[in-house]
Write an enzyme that holds these catalytic residues in place. Structure first.
Site, PDB file in Angstrom:
ATOM      1  CE  LYS A   1      14.826  -3.963  10.412  1.00  0.00           C
ATOM      2  NZ  LYS A   1      16.276  -4.163  10.176  1.00  0.00           N
TER       3      LYS A   1
ATOM      4  N   GLY B   1      23.296  -8.667   0.754  1.00  0.00           N
ATOM      5  CA  GLY B   1      21.882  -8.429   0.452  1.00  0.00           C
ATOM      6  C   GLY B   1      21.673  -7.191  -0.410  1.00  0.00           C
TER       7      GLY B   1
ATOM      8  NE  ARG C   1       3.303   2.548   2.076  1.00  0.00           N
ATOM      9  CZ  ARG C   1       1.978   2.682   2.171  1.00  0.00           C
ATOM     10  NH1 ARG C   1       1.407   3.843   1.783  1.00  0.00           N
ATOM     11  NH2 ARG C   1       1.217   1.697   2.630  1.00  0.00           N
TER      12      ARG C   1
ATOM     13  CB  ILE D   1      20.123  -2.350   2.046  1.00  0.00           C
ATOM     14  CG1 ILE D   1      18.606  -2.445   1.923  1.00  0.00           C
ATOM     15  CG2 ILE D   1      20.593  -0.973   2.490  1.00  0.00           C
ATOM     16  CD1 ILE D   1      17.960  -1.501   0.988  1.00  0.00           C
TER      17      ILE D   1
ATOM     18  CE1 TYR E   1      17.819  -0.109   5.267  1.00  0.00           C
ATOM     19  CE2 TYR E   1      18.542   1.920   6.295  1.00  0.00           C
ATOM     20  CZ  TYR E   1      18.807   0.632   5.883  1.00  0.00           C
ATOM     21  OH  TYR E   1      20.042   0.069   6.077  1.00  0.00           O
TER      22      TYR E   1
ATOM     23  CG  ASP F   1      22.396 -17.800  11.415  1.00  0.00           C
ATOM     24  OD1 ASP F   1      21.527 -18.688  11.305  1.00  0.00           O
ATOM     25  OD2 ASP F   1      22.137 -16.627  11.814  1.00  0.00           O
TER      26      ASP F   1
ATOM     27  CE1 TYR G   1      10.263  -4.156   8.664  1.00  0.00           C
ATOM     28  CE2 TYR G   1      11.995  -5.765   8.998  1.00  0.00           C
ATOM     29  CZ  TYR G   1      11.575  -4.525   8.546  1.00  0.00           C
ATOM     30  OH  TYR G   1      12.478  -3.661   7.976  1.00  0.00           O
TER      31      TYR G   1
ATOM     32  CB  SER H   1      12.055  -0.173   8.942  1.00  0.00           C
ATOM     33  OG  SER H   1      10.893  -0.071   8.146  1.00  0.00           O
TER      34      SER H   1
ATOM     35  CG  ASN I   1       6.307 -10.112   0.592  1.00  0.00           C
ATOM     36  OD1 ASN I   1       5.346 -10.856   0.461  1.00  0.00           O
ATOM     37  ND2 ASN I   1       7.458 -10.520   1.124  1.00  0.00           N
TER      38      ASN I   1
ATOM     39  CG  ASP J   1      24.761 -12.253   3.834  1.00  0.00           C
ATOM     40  OD1 ASP J   1      24.514 -11.117   3.393  1.00  0.00           O
ATOM     41  OD2 ASP J   1      23.901 -13.166   3.914  1.00  0.00           O
TER      42      ASP J   1
HETATM   43  C1  WQD Z   1       4.102  -0.006  -1.319  1.00  0.00           C
HETATM   44  C2  WQD Z   1       2.734   0.369  -1.873  1.00  0.00           C
HETATM   45  C3  WQD Z   1       1.006  -1.175  -1.299  1.00  0.00           C
HETATM   46  C4  WQD Z   1       2.675  -4.523  -3.621  1.00  0.00           C
HETATM   47  C5  WQD Z   1       7.259  -2.315   3.231  1.00  0.00           C
HETATM   48  C6  WQD Z   1       7.622  -2.566   4.649  1.00  0.00           C
HETATM   49  C7  WQD Z   1       8.698  -1.621   5.090  1.00  0.00           C
HETATM   50  C8  WQD Z   1       9.857  -1.661   4.141  1.00  0.00           C
HETATM   51  C9  WQD Z   1       9.399  -1.411   2.717  1.00  0.00           C
HETATM   52  C10 WQD Z   1      11.460  -3.127   5.153  1.00  0.00           C
HETATM   53  C11 WQD Z   1       1.608   0.157  -0.874  1.00  0.00           C
HETATM   54  C12 WQD Z   1       1.246  -1.172  -2.805  1.00  0.00           C
HETATM   55  C13 WQD Z   1       2.483  -3.286  -3.025  1.00  0.00           C
HETATM   56  C14 WQD Z   1       1.747  -4.972  -4.608  1.00  0.00           C
HETATM   57  C15 WQD Z   1       0.516  -2.932  -4.357  1.00  0.00           C
HETATM   58  N1  WQD Z   1      10.510  -2.916   4.233  1.00  0.00           N
HETATM   59  N2  WQD Z   1       1.432  -2.512  -3.402  1.00  0.00           N
HETATM   60  N3  WQD Z   1       0.709  -4.153  -4.943  1.00  0.00           N
HETATM   61  O1  WQD Z   1       4.320  -1.772   2.503  1.00  0.00           O
HETATM   62  O2  WQD Z   1       5.149   0.610   2.081  1.00  0.00           O
HETATM   63  O3  WQD Z   1       6.692  -1.047   3.107  1.00  0.00           O
HETATM   64  O4  WQD Z   1       8.408  -2.403   2.415  1.00  0.00           O
HETATM   65  O5  WQD Z   1      11.953  -2.336   5.902  1.00  0.00           O
HETATM   66  O6  WQD Z   1       9.102  -2.033   6.371  1.00  0.00           O
HETATM   67  O7  WQD Z   1       6.479  -2.307   5.448  1.00  0.00           O
HETATM   68  O8  WQD Z   1       6.064  -1.290   0.718  1.00  0.00           O
HETATM   69  O9  WQD Z   1       6.297  -2.025  -1.607  1.00  0.00           O
HETATM   70  O10 WQD Z   1       5.000  -3.491  -0.002  1.00  0.00           O
HETATM   71  O11 WQD Z   1       4.015  -1.316  -0.783  1.00  0.00           O
HETATM   72  O12 WQD Z   1      -0.455  -2.219  -4.684  1.00  0.00           O
HETATM   73  O13 WQD Z   1       1.853  -6.103  -5.185  1.00  0.00           O
HETATM   74  O14 WQD Z   1       2.462  -0.463  -2.984  1.00  0.00           O
HETATM   75  O15 WQD Z   1      -0.380  -1.255  -1.006  1.00  0.00           O
HETATM   76  O16 WQD Z   1       0.656   1.181  -1.068  1.00  0.00           O
HETATM   77  P1  WQD Z   1       5.430  -0.848   2.132  1.00  0.00           P
HETATM   78  P2  WQD Z   1       5.368  -2.120  -0.448  1.00  0.00           P
END
Ligand code: WQD
Length: 345
Positions: A158, A13, A236, A15, A182, A61, A154, A130, A203, A34
Site C-alpha cells: 500500500k 468486493g 482501533r 468496500i 482507511y 485480472d 501488505y 490503509s 482475520n 473484478d
Molecule cells: C482489530 C482488533 C485485534 C481478531 C487490519 C489490517 C488493516 C485493515 C483492517 C486492510 C485488534 C483484535 C481481531 C480476533 C481479536 N485491513 N482481534 N480477535 O489488525 O486493526 O487491521 O484490518 O486494510 O490493514 O491491519 O484489524 O480486525 O484484525 O483487529 O482480538 O479474532 O481486534 O487484536 O486489537 P487490524 P483486526
C-alpha cells in the site's frame, strides 16, 4: 458529479460494492473490473437492487499480463473520468507468509490500471490505501503527517503504491491522485443486501464476531488483554463502510473539481477509538446474541491503540463519518443474519 463514469477495480468486493452504491446514488456510472478472487458476482445484482442500474462488469485480472490488452480496450471504450482502485490482496497475516505473491499482484495491478487510464486519457485515481502504512506510532489521533513505517508486506504494498502514484503526479501534472488511508471498515449497507463476506475464517474482529453471533463460529479469541489501554484490549478506529464509501465520492468530487491537485492523501477514520471488549458488548446488544470469547495471547504484529485524526478530510473534502458503533453493529448484524453464509446462500 452527475453523469460521471468511473472504473472501480475490485468493485464486487466489500468496500467496492458499497462505493458502487454511493456512485450510482450520486448519479454516476461504474465499470467494475473484478476477478472474483475474493468477491462474488452476486454483489453486483444486489448493488442494482439497492441503487438501480448504472454498474457494468468486466471480469478480468488486472495482475494477469494476458488480460492487459482486453482491459485497456474496455477502459478506452468506457470513456471514464477516472478510477477508484480497490483491487488487491489484503490479508496482513497471509502477506507475511506469501510476500512475493502480494508484491506480484498488488503492484502490477496498479501498473495495468495506470496504462489503461493513460490510454483513455482519464488520469485520475482514488486509491484504497490503509492506516497500515503508519507504523507503531504510539500516539493517536494520527494525522497524515504521521510517520509511515508499514510492518508487513501488505502494508508495504500500500505504501509503495502511494509513493508510486505520488511520483506519477509529480512527473506528469495531468494526473490527479487521492490516496485514502482507511482505518477499520466495518458494518454493511442498512438494506442488509451487501456486506463483508471474507473467504475462510475471518482475520478481522467484526466479521469474526458476526460469525460467532450467527452460529458459524463457536467462540472469539481476544488477542491480549494486557495492552496499555483503558480495558487492556486493542483499540482501533472502526468506521462504517457506508461512511467510508461516501468518503470516496467526496474524494472524486474534490479531484474532478480541482484544476491541478497533484497527489493528496487523507485519513478515512471516525476519529475515536473503540476497544475489543467494547465492540463485543455493542455487538451483543445489537444482535441480542451471546458472543462467547476467551482471552488469548497477543497476535504477532498487533499494536495497542490507533485511531485517526480525520480533520484534513473534513476540511478539504467536506467529509466526516457520521455513523455510530451501534449503527455499525446493527447494520453488520442485519447483513450477517440475513446472509449467514454471505453470498454463498
Ligand atoms: C482489530 C482488533 C485485534 C481478531 C487490519 C489490517 C488493516 C485493515 C483492517 C486492510 C485488534 C483484535 C481481531 C480476533 C481479536 N485491513 N482481534 N480477535 O489488525 O486493526 O487491521 O484490518 O486494510 O490493514 O491491519 O484489524 O480486525 O484484525 O483487529 O482480538 O479474532 O481486534 O487484536 O486489537 P487490524 P483486526
Amino acid at each position: 458529479m452527475t453523469g460521471k463514469r468511473f472504473i472501480v477495480t475490485g468493485g464486487a468486493g466489500y468496500i467496492g460494492s458499497h462505493v458502487c452504491v454511493e456512485l450510482v446514488k450520486a448519479g454516476c456510472q461504474a465499470l467494475v473490473i473484478d476477478n472474483f478472487a475474493n468477491s462474488s458476482p452476486k454483489a453486483l445484482d444486489r448493488i442494482a437492487e439497492i441503487a438501480g442500474e448504472g454498474v457494468t462488469l468486466l471480469k478480468a485480472d488486472l495482475a494477469d499480463p494476458a488480460d492487459e490488452a482486453r482491459i485497456i480496450d474496455a477502459v478506452k471504450a468506457y470513456k471514464p473520468d477516472g478510477a477508484v482502485h480497490l483491487a488487491g490482496l489484503k490479508a496482513v497475516g497471509e502477506s507475511v507468509v506469501e510476500p512475493v505473491r502480494y508484491y506480484s499482484v498488488n503492484l502490477p495491478a496498479t501498473f495495468t490500471l495506470i496504462r489503461a487510464l493513460e490510454a483513455a486519457n482519464a488520469r485520475l485515481i482514488v486509491f484504497s490505501s490503509s492506516a497500515t502504512v503508519y507504523g507503531d506510532l504510539n500516539q493517536s489521533p494520527v494525522d497524515e503527517k504521521g510517520a509511515t513505517g508499514a510492518t508487513n508486506p501488505y502494508g508495504r504494498t500500500k505504501f509503495f503504491i502511494e509513493e508510486m502514484l505520488n511520483d506519477l503526479a509529480r512527473a506528469d501534472a495531468r494526473w490527479k491522485i487521492c490516496n485514502l488511508r482507511y482505518f477499520n471498515p466495518v458494518g454493511a449497507h442498512p438494506s442488509g443486501k451487501i456486506g463483508e463476506d471474507p473467504n475462510g475464517v475471518p482475520n478481522n474482529l467484526f466479521p469474526f464476531i458476526a460469525q460467532v453471533a450467527v452460529g458459524r463460529l463457536p467462540k472469539l479469541k481476544v488477542f491480549g488483554n494486557d495492552y496499555p489501554t483503558r480495558d487492556g484490549t486493542g483499540i482501533r478506529d472502526y468506521i462504517h463502510v457506508v461512511d467510508l464509501a461516501a468518503g470516496h465520492v467526496a474524494a472524486l468530487n474534490y479531484l474532478t473539481r480541482e484544476e491541478a491537485p497533484g497527489a493528496v492523501v487523507y485519513n478515512l477514520g471516525a476519529g475515536r477509538g473503540i476497544s475489543v471488549l467494547e465492540a463485543i458488548a455493542a455487538f451483543k446488544r445489537a444482535s441480542n446474541r451471546d458472543i462467547p470469547f476467551e482471552i488469548a495471547p497477543r497476535r504477532e504484529g498487533d499494536i495497542a491503540e490507533i485511531y485517526a485524526s480525520p480533520d484534513k478530510a473534513n476540511r478539504d473534502l467536506g467529509w466526516k463519518a457520521t455513523k455510530t458503533l451501534e449503527d455499525m453493529c446493527a447494520d453488520h448484524w442485519r447483513w450477517q443474519s440475513g446472509n449467514p453464509n454471505g453470498y454463498r446462500d
